[in-house]
Design an enzyme around this catalytic site. Sequence first.
Site, PDB file in Angstrom:
ATOM      1  N   SER A 103      50.225  36.189  45.263  1.00  0.00           N
ATOM      2  CA  SER A 103      49.671  34.932  44.752  1.00  0.00           C
ATOM      3  C   SER A 103      50.064  33.761  45.661  1.00  0.00           C
ATOM      4  CB  SER A 103      50.106  34.732  43.302  1.00  0.00           C
ATOM      5  OG  SER A 103      49.358  33.738  42.663  1.00  0.00           O
ATOM      6  N   ASN A 127      46.944  39.859  45.514  1.00  0.00           N
ATOM      7  CA  ASN A 127      46.368  38.918  44.546  1.00  0.00           C
ATOM      8  C   ASN A 127      46.337  37.497  45.113  1.00  0.00           C
ATOM      9  OD1 ASN A 127      47.939  41.206  42.940  1.00  0.00           O
ATOM     10  ND2 ASN A 127      46.171  40.572  41.706  1.00  0.00           N
ATOM     11  N   HIS A 248      46.265  40.383  37.454  1.00  0.00           N
ATOM     12  CA  HIS A 248      46.960  39.601  38.475  1.00  0.00           C
ATOM     13  C   HIS A 248      48.330  40.153  38.862  1.00  0.00           C
ATOM     14  CE1 HIS A 248      47.418  36.062  40.951  1.00  0.00           C
ATOM     15  NE2 HIS A 248      48.569  35.761  40.371  1.00  0.00           N
TER      16      HIS A 248
END
Length: 278
Positions: A103, A127, A248
């Site tokens: 992320s 992700n 996620h």
Amino acid sequence: MTLKTLQLSKPDGLPEDFRVVCYHEQGTGEPLVFVHGVGMCSHAWEPQIAFFAKTHRVIALNMPGHGGSTPLPTGADLRDFVRWLGEVLDALDLEAVNLAGHSMGALIAGGFAITFPERVRRVALLNSVHRRTPEARKAVEERALQIAKGDMDVQGPLKRWFGESGAEQSARRRVREWLEAVDPQGYAVTYSAFSRGDDVFADQWEQVTCPALFLTGEDDPNSTESMSREMASAAANGTACVIREHKHMVNLTAPDQVNAVMAEWLKEAVDQTEMERA
């Protein structure tokens, strides 16, 4: 795992404890560095640490404002986080590493591979976001403003990040604990940089020649399959991987699948000549 502390060099006139980095380290061999996402901590990589410490020197960092690491100043952007990572690797006396991020950590890892290609043997983005749609950008920027005002919404991320399976619910409980424990200032600064970071290095993936893995969950509504495939297509040696029926936090909800994919990534040959040329 034992938490270690690293002291970064500091500008003159600032306190001795101005910049601290906390991290976990385990194993020996070629270095493999992990950078987590916003609101998380180095514990978020536990399945990967346990697996890869058998073959690598694994270092899982707590990014600024998380897990005891000193936050960056208000207004810091993605490039500031990339520079921070370079300082950390310098302090650890690491020249070239395998680098994986999730992320926000993926944005940092990608930015670092683009900015300092000679220091990255292989890079993996899990992700990651890439060129959000206008609607998605507006939503994440609005969340950043709310967080900056002190509105620490935990339920929103949990809803976006997890499905309803037993494995996902188990991981969800741990992630909730991390989100509730995060430093509000560090979270706000990092989320602000995250909200503005999806296109900072988006046009430069063709510069990356090292093995580059782009992995996400099929059902991740924000770090989408199309984003991973677009980055993989742009990189000279890119590979896209999509873990079906996961969202996620795929490294926690599907660790065996993620570890298997990353193990193959770590076997990919590195062109030492290209690294030296970079």
